[in-house]
Design an enzyme around this catalytic site. Structure first.
Site, PDB file in Angstrom:
ATOM      1  N   CYS A  76     -13.447 -63.191  44.832  1.00 48.42           N
ATOM      2  CA  CYS A  76     -12.957 -64.901  44.532  1.00 48.42           C
ATOM      3  C   CYS A  76     -11.762 -63.995  43.544  1.00 48.42           C
ATOM      4  CB  CYS A  76     -13.340 -65.498  43.873  1.00 48.42           C
ATOM      5  SG  CYS A  76     -14.695 -66.970  45.032  1.00 48.42           S
ATOM      6  N   ASP A  77     -10.572 -64.307  43.156  1.00 48.27           N
ATOM      7  CA  ASP A  77      -9.939 -63.322  42.441  1.00 48.27           C
ATOM      8  C   ASP A  77      -8.591 -64.456  41.965  1.00 48.27           C
ATOM      9  OD1 ASP A  77      -8.993 -60.297  41.404  1.00 48.27           O
ATOM     10  OD2 ASP A  77      -7.601 -61.344  41.209  1.00 48.27           O
ATOM     11  N   SER A  78      -8.239 -64.705  40.718  1.00 49.07           N
ATOM     12  CA  SER A  78      -7.435 -65.448  39.925  1.00 49.07           C
ATOM     13  C   SER A  78      -5.986 -64.949  39.362  1.00 49.07           C
ATOM     14  CB  SER A  78      -7.567 -66.532  38.843  1.00 49.07           C
ATOM     15  OG  SER A  78      -9.257 -66.858  39.111  1.00 49.07           O
TER      16      SER A  78
END
Length: 204
Positions: A76-78
């Site tokens: 995941c990456d924001s």
């Protein structure tokens, strides 16, 4: 759906907030930090950047694990999109202050890329969760105090929803978990795309 396998979820992220979201949802994820150099990903928009980074994290961790048909790797990456700019983690306290001075009283769009890989099956599923964030019109003193706490330097967009920064977010449109770093409804859909019920990941 495949319900006879006790799956292992491996989180390719150092984020304690993501792990806490999973734990609260009954999923005891193992954490293996990818160690990838995020600066090598070059993209023109936050949506594409978030998904490329999530994919790179998951695939890097998966490539270094022994074969296990029950293992699933989640990356995941924001990234925050704000007025045409792409905001990851601020590089310095000064940068965090500048960002907050620009963001206060305005809105941004937080994109969180999710990439799920089956270690042995080779099945993959990915998507981006998108949430609009409306920031409070905070004062200079509040910005300085918040940046001095160190929290904004550790997170994409220089803010959190589940920490001190939660007081500086007036409202959101979308999944709050996505802003924290991981959308559980989106994870459920990705698992379903791979014919795996999310209930098979629940602790027993």
């Amino acid at each position: 759906m495949q319900t006879d396998i006790a799956y292992r979820l491996i989180l390719a992220s150092a984020s304690p907030a993501r792990r806490a979201l999973l734990t609260g949802a009954g999923i005891d994820a193992e954490v293996i930090v990818s160690g990838v150099d995020e600066s090598v990903v070059e993209a023109d928009d936050a949506y594409t950047t978030s998904l490329a980074l999530a994919r790179m994290k998951a695939r890097t961790v998966a490539a270094n694990l022994p074969a296990d048909p029950a293992a699933l790797v989640l990356g995941c990456d924001s990234v925050l999109a704000f007025e045409g700019e792409v905001f990851g983690k601020p590089g310095s306290a000064d940068e965090a202050v500048k960002r907050w001075t620009a963001m206060r009283g305005k809105s941004g769009v937080l994109h969180t890329g999710h990439h799920l890989t089956g270690l042995v099956s080779g099945l993959q599923a990915e998507a981006v969760g998108t949430t609009t964030v409306h920031f409070a019109d905070v004062t200079d003193a509040e910005i300085e105090a918040y940046v001095a706490s160190g929290e904004p330097l550790q997170v994409a967009g220089a803010f959190t929803l589940d920490g001190r920064g939660g007081a500086f977010v007036e409202r959101i449109e979308g999944d709050p978990g996505n802003v924290i770093g991981l959308s559980l409804p989106l994870l459920r859909r990705l698992l379903a795309d791979m014919n795996i019920p999310i209930t098979s990941l629940w602790r027993r």
